[in-house]
Motif scaffolding. Sequence first.
Motif, PDB file in Angstrom:
ATOM      1  N   SER A 218       0.839  -1.204   0.000  1.00 38.93           N
ATOM      2  CA  SER A 218       0.000   0.000   0.000  1.00 38.93           C
ATOM      3  C   SER A 218       0.871   1.250   0.000  1.00 38.93           C
ATOM      4  O   SER A 218       0.601   2.220  -0.721  1.00 38.93           O
ATOM      5  CB  SER A 218      -0.909   0.019   1.234  1.00 38.93           C
ATOM      6  N   ASN A 219       1.914   1.224   0.808  1.00 36.51           N
ATOM      7  CA  ASN A 219       2.814   2.369   0.878  1.00 36.51           C
ATOM      8  C   ASN A 219       3.565   2.558  -0.436  1.00 36.51           C
ATOM      9  O   ASN A 219       3.782   3.692  -0.882  1.00 36.51           O
ATOM     10  CB  ASN A 219       3.799   2.188   2.029  1.00 36.51           C
ATOM     11  N   LEU A 220       3.962   1.454  -1.052  1.00 38.15           N
ATOM     12  CA  LEU A 220       4.640   1.545  -2.346  1.00 38.15           C
ATOM     13  C   LEU A 220       3.711   2.127  -3.404  1.00 38.15           C
ATOM     14  O   LEU A 220       4.120   2.977  -4.207  1.00 38.15           O
ATOM     15  CB  LEU A 220       5.158   0.177  -2.787  1.00 38.15           C
ATOM     16  N   TYR A 221       2.462   1.686  -3.420  1.00 40.16           N
ATOM     17  CA  TYR A 221       1.490   2.241  -4.369  1.00 40.16           C
ATOM     18  C   TYR A 221       1.398   3.758  -4.188  1.00 40.16           C
ATOM     19  O   TYR A 221       1.372   4.517  -5.167  1.00 40.16           O
ATOM     20  CB  TYR A 221       0.129   1.581  -4.150  1.00 40.16           C
ATOM     21  N   ALA A 222       1.375   4.181  -2.928  1.00 43.53           N
ATOM     22  CA  ALA A 222       1.244   5.605  -2.632  1.00 43.53           C
ATOM     23  C   ALA A 222       2.422   6.412  -3.166  1.00 43.53           C
ATOM     24  O   ALA A 222       2.239   7.495  -3.738  1.00 43.53           O
ATOM     25  CB  ALA A 222       1.096   5.820  -1.124  1.00 43.53           C
ATOM     26  N   GLU A 254       8.660 -10.683  -5.244  1.00 43.93           N
ATOM     27  CA  GLU A 254       7.626 -11.271  -6.087  1.00 43.93           C
ATOM     28  C   GLU A 254       6.321 -10.478  -5.995  1.00 43.93           C
ATOM     29  O   GLU A 254       5.647 -10.248  -7.003  1.00 43.93           O
ATOM     30  CB  GLU A 254       7.359 -12.727  -5.672  1.00 43.93           C
ATOM     31  N   ASP A 255       5.973 -10.050  -4.776  1.00 44.50           N
ATOM     32  CA  ASP A 255       4.730  -9.306  -4.570  1.00 44.50           C
ATOM     33  C   ASP A 255       4.810  -7.925  -5.224  1.00 44.50           C
ATOM     34  O   ASP A 255       3.825  -7.429  -5.793  1.00 44.50           O
ATOM     35  CB  ASP A 255       4.443  -9.170  -3.072  1.00 44.50           C
ATOM     36  N   VAL A 256       6.003  -7.312  -5.145  1.00 42.40           N
ATOM     37  CA  VAL A 256       6.204  -6.005  -5.773  1.00 42.40           C
ATOM     38  C   VAL A 256       6.090  -6.114  -7.290  1.00 42.40           C
ATOM     39  O   VAL A 256       5.421  -5.298  -7.942  1.00 42.40           O
ATOM     40  CB  VAL A 256       7.575  -5.412  -5.373  1.00 42.40           C
ATOM     41  N   ILE A 257       6.719  -7.140  -7.872  1.00 46.09           N
ATOM     42  CA  ILE A 257       6.673  -7.312  -9.331  1.00 46.09           C
ATOM     43  C   ILE A 257       5.236  -7.546  -9.790  1.00 46.09           C
ATOM     44  O   ILE A 257       4.790  -6.988 -10.803  1.00 46.09           O
ATOM     45  CB  ILE A 257       7.576  -8.479  -9.770  1.00 46.09           C
ATOM     46  N   TYR A 258       4.474  -8.341  -9.044  1.00 47.34           N
ATOM     47  CA  TYR A 258       3.075  -8.595  -9.403  1.00 47.34           C
ATOM     48  C   TYR A 258       2.274  -7.298  -9.391  1.00 47.34           C
ATOM     49  O   TYR A 258       1.471  -7.033 -10.294  1.00 47.34           O
ATOM     50  CB  TYR A 258       2.475  -9.620  -8.435  1.00 47.34           C
ATOM     51  N   LEU A 259       2.483  -6.479  -8.355  1.00 45.97           N
ATOM     52  CA  LEU A 259       1.815  -5.177  -8.275  1.00 45.97           C
ATOM     53  C   LEU A 259       2.176  -4.312  -9.480  1.00 45.97           C
ATOM     54  O   LEU A 259       1.293  -3.728 -10.128  1.00 45.97           O
ATOM     55  CB  LEU A 259       2.212  -4.462  -6.982  1.00 45.97           C
ATOM     56  N   LEU A 260       3.455  -4.240  -9.777  1.00 46.41           N
ATOM     57  CA  LEU A 260       3.912  -3.389 -10.880  1.00 46.41           C
ATOM     58  C   LEU A 260       3.360  -3.874 -12.220  1.00 46.41           C
ATOM     59  O   LEU A 260       2.937  -3.064 -13.054  1.00 46.41           O
ATOM     60  CB  LEU A 260       5.441  -3.342 -10.908  1.00 46.41           C
TER      61      LEU A 260
END
Length: 301
Positions: A218-222, A254-260
Amino acid sequence: MAFPTQVRLFEMSPRDGLQNEAGPVIATDIKVELINRLSACGLTHIEAASFVSPKWVPQMGDAAEVMAGIERKSGVVYSALTPNLKGVEGAIAAQADEVAVFSAASEAFTQKNINCSIAESLERFVPVIEAAKAQGIRVRGYVSTVLGCPYQGEIAPAQVASVARELLDMGCYEISLGDTIGVGTPLKAKRMLEAVTREIPVEKLAAHFHDTYGQALSNLYAVLEEGISVVDASVAGLGGCPYAKGASGNVASEDVIYLLQGLGIQTGVDLQQLVNTGYWITRQLGRHNGSKVAQALGEKI
């Protein structure tokens, strides 16, 4: 601001992910293979080692051997953490492509962590940065506790901006902003970044968010919304901070790459290969894979 079209993932697992593993020291060949596997996933920046005293960080005692053992892939930057002049000399001898220094936005954390004030910690980095730059080696700066401190509590965004500015002025090409204990939430992250970008262009900043409270994505999205285009992460969510009670680990790569990928942002990373790498290293360590995406996709060889 709009989302960036491309994000560079800075893979932390060989250093930040392994440095605090309890029990026996991890074999050098396992560290070397982890780095080689990560290189094959399409990652372009990997923090491979830390040149620190093995008395304090036993898992990093073989940094020179690790750097000598990896198969260097063209286009991949292999960096090392170097807290002092001896460390940077070791990294230079080991042919690190890049080195990093670290301070914090919290006086209390800095005293507990490296037994000096923020100002003293920055002063110590002057010869480190000079030695690296004399060899044409770029220096990255880390600022810890940007969204909260285990000893001091709330951290003023202006204080984060001040330390980040000091590191930039000293010669760091990029400043990584770390939520060391993972207490941040999206609005706090935006407000912190707003303060920092008054001092430093967003293009020179990276986000390093731990997932202790499950808020890292969530923080990364922000902050991606605000133009951040470099993200620090660790495969399988490995890592944490030994000086921060409850700091369970980094956000999983892995979770970051999926989000991106879901945002249409390019990374150049093969997600399934990264998932496989996360399963491989957690088997070597006898640990649970902390990536939700890895658990969902499963290992495919």
